[in-house]
Design a protein around this motif. Structure first.
Motif, short mmCIF file in Angstrom:
data_model
loop_
_atom_site.label_atom_id
_atom_site.label_comp_id
_atom_site.label_asym_id
_atom_site.label_seq_id
_atom_site.Cartn_x
_atom_site.Cartn_y
_atom_site.Cartn_z
N VAL A 277 0.73 -0.98 0.17
CA VAL A 277 0.25 0.53 -0.13
C VAL A 277 0.61 1.19 0.23
O VAL A 277 0.81 2.34 -0.24
CB VAL A 277 -0.95 -0.27 1.17
CG1 VAL A 277 -1.45 1.37 1.08
CG2 VAL A 277 -2.16 -1.13 0.74
N VAL B 163 -5.33 5.86 0.97
CA VAL B 163 -5.71 5.60 2.11
C VAL B 163 -5.45 6.38 3.16
O VAL B 163 -5.90 5.61 4.34
CB VAL B 163 -5.25 4.17 2.37
CG1 VAL B 163 -6.32 2.71 1.19
CG2 VAL B 163 -4.31 3.67 2.42
N TYR C 2 -3.39 12.31 1.66
CA TYR C 2 -4.47 13.52 0.70
C TYR C 2 -4.47 14.53 0.61
O TYR C 2 -4.22 14.95 0.16
CB TYR C 2 -5.77 12.11 0.59
CG TYR C 2 -7.02 12.93 -0.65
CD1 TYR C 2 -7.09 12.17 -1.77
CD2 TYR C 2 -7.48 14.15 -0.25
CE1 TYR C 2 -7.81 12.24 -2.78
CE2 TYR C 2 -8.48 14.12 -1.71
CZ TYR C 2 -7.86 13.45 -2.27
OH TYR C 2 -9.44 14.07 -3.89
N PRO D 105 -10.16 9.40 1.10
CA PRO D 105 -9.62 8.06 2.19
C PRO D 105 -10.83 8.60 3.44
O PRO D 105 -10.67 10.10 3.45
CB PRO D 105 -8.51 7.63 2.40
CG PRO D 105 -8.03 8.85 1.70
CD PRO D 105 -8.54 9.68 1.29
N GLU E 139 -8.22 6.56 7.93
CA GLU E 139 -6.89 5.53 7.63
C GLU E 139 -7.21 3.96 7.40
O GLU E 139 -7.81 3.81 8.66
CB GLU E 139 -6.15 6.30 8.66
CG GLU E 139 -4.56 4.88 8.47
CD GLU E 139 -3.75 6.07 9.09
OE1 GLU E 139 -3.37 7.29 9.60
OE2 GLU E 139 -2.74 4.92 9.88
N TYR E 140 -6.70 3.32 6.93
CA TYR E 140 -6.29 2.46 6.31
C TYR E 140 -7.78 1.78 6.22
O TYR E 140 -8.34 0.81 6.89
CB TYR E 140 -5.85 1.61 7.17
CG TYR E 140 -4.89 0.70 6.42
CD1 TYR E 140 -4.20 1.07 5.23
CD2 TYR E 140 -5.04 -0.59 6.63
CE1 TYR E 140 -3.24 0.04 4.08
CE2 TYR E 140 -4.34 -1.49 6.38
CZ TYR E 140 -3.58 -1.50 5.53
OH TYR E 140 -2.33 -2.08 4.35
N ALA F 37 -11.98 2.30 1.40
CA ALA F 37 -10.83 3.33 0.83
C ALA F 37 -9.97 2.38 0.28
O ALA F 37 -8.89 2.71 -0.97
CB ALA F 37 -10.03 3.94 1.38
N LEU F 38 -9.54 1.45 0.98
CA LEU F 38 -8.93 -0.02 0.15
C LEU F 38 -9.50 -0.58 -0.70
O LEU F 38 -8.64 -1.26 -1.28
CB LEU F 38 -8.47 -1.26 1.37
CG LEU F 38 -7.78 -0.90 2.80
CD1 LEU F 38 -7.78 -1.39 3.90
CD2 LEU F 38 -6.12 -1.19 2.60
N ARG G 101 -8.63 2.01 -3.96
CA ARG G 101 -7.07 1.63 -4.65
C ARG G 101 -7.05 0.74 -5.11
O ARG G 101 -6.11 0.55 -6.22
CB ARG G 101 -6.57 2.17 -2.97
CG ARG G 101 -4.53 1.70 -3.37
CD ARG G 101 -3.94 1.79 -2.27
NE ARG G 101 -2.62 0.94 -2.84
CZ ARG G 101 -2.19 0.26 -2.41
NH1 ARG G 101 -3.41 -1.33 -2.59
NH2 ARG G 101 -1.21 -0.76 -2.93
N GLU G 102 -7.68 -0.63 -4.94
CA GLU G 102 -7.45 -2.06 -5.48
C GLU G 102 -7.68 -1.35 -6.69
O GLU G 102 -6.74 -1.71 -7.12
CB GLU G 102 -7.78 -3.06 -4.50
CG GLU G 102 -6.89 -4.11 -3.51
CD GLU G 102 -5.31 -4.83 -4.03
OE1 GLU G 102 -5.27 -4.74 -4.66
OE2 GLU G 102 -4.90 -4.36 -3.28
#
Ligand SMILES: O=C(O)CCC(=O)C(=O)O
Length: 274
Positions: A51, A59, A64, A242, A245-246, A250-251, A254-255
């Motif tokens: 990541v 994420v 950002y 996002p 955080e994480y 968002a994950l 991103r993928e």
């Protein structure tokens, strides 16, 4: 002054293909960003390194926001103009004593973006010096495109170990030394690379790939973040900030964004971070 650069700075960038150091944020904020980075690394997430390597700003809200911060976009806009997108971001991290290196390469060779009104803002979260493997560039080399080959060297920080196929005259190279919070701006065509970290000081840099809003992805449609001004051409689907955080949404986003980028750039092969 043009943005946060002088006209002399801009002229030097156009001649040499880079400019450094440029003060972006103060040392205190850089220390805070490094602490956030270290805290995340400390969590030991299974996919954490992957990541951090590709589009981490999707994420981490604080990345950002950094990408859109006028302290960074001001100097970039002095070169690329008032409407900016961020096409990618990557951490390039070398812990103390790390054998990791970056072979000599030109980003323009494999990003599939035209025209080349594209630059990287490489923001130092730690000191970046010769002994801990600072980035090195060949001034003026953005004027010529070189052939590349993939080496897949295990210590190369580029995913495919891309390198220029001809010998690079290292006597021509300039070291980009930076203090925390300073950044360099380098042209997408400049020949650049870096050596291993032979010191006991980590070298952590966050690279943001900025494009002028008229730049397009030649092989298909991908995603980018609106960093400054307006998206005047609509060549990319815009990426959201996002929510946390994480966070899971968002994950997933991103993928999907990376899958689209990989499909366009490499027809299914793995994309490089740098
Ligand atoms: O961080 C480095 O040493 C190299 C960075 C790089 O290749 C890039 O920003 O394109």
């Amino acid at each position: 002054m043009v943005g946060a650069l002088t006209q002399t700075d801009v002229d030097r960038y156009r001649r040499d293909g880079y400019i450094a150091p440029v003060r972006a944020i103060d040392a205190e904020r850089a220390a805070d960003l490094l602490a956030r980075y270290d805290a995340f690394k400390g969590r030991g997430e299974t996919d954490g390194n992957a990541v951090l390597r590709s589009k981490p700003h999707l994420v981490f809200p604080w990345l950002y926001d950094l990408i859109r911060d006028p302290a960074v976009t001001g100097p970039v806009s002095a070169i690329l103009g008032p409407n900016l997108l961020a096409w990618g971001s990557s951490f390039f991290a070398k812990p103390a004593g790390d054998p990791g290196f970056v072979s000599w390469h030109q980003d323009a060779n494999y990003w599939g973006l035209e025209p080349h009104e594209i630059l990287t803002a490489w923001i130092a979260f730690s000191p970046s010096r010769r002994e801990n493997g600072c980035m090195r560039v060949v001034p003026g080399s953005q004027a010529k495109a070189f052939e590349h080959r993939d080496t897949f060297h295990k210590d190369n920080l580029l995913t495919r170990g891309q390198e220029i196929s001809v010998e690079v005259d290292e006597d021509q190279a300039a070291d980009i030394t930076l203090e925390p919070g300073e950044m360099s701006l380098h042209h997408v065509g400049i020949v650049h690379g870096s050596d291993p970290n032979t010191s006991d000081i980590p070298r952590i840099g966050f690279a943001v790939r900025y494009i002028a809003s008229h730049v397009r992805q030649t092989g298909g449609r991908t995603t980018a973040t609106l960093a400054l001004g307006e998206d005047t051409h609509g060549h990319f689907d815009l990426e959201p900030r996002p929510e946390a955080e994480y966070g899971p949404a968002a994950l997933v986003f991103r993928e999907a964004a990376l899958a689209r980028q990989h499909a366009v750039l490499f027809a299914g092969a793995e994309a490089p971070a740098g």
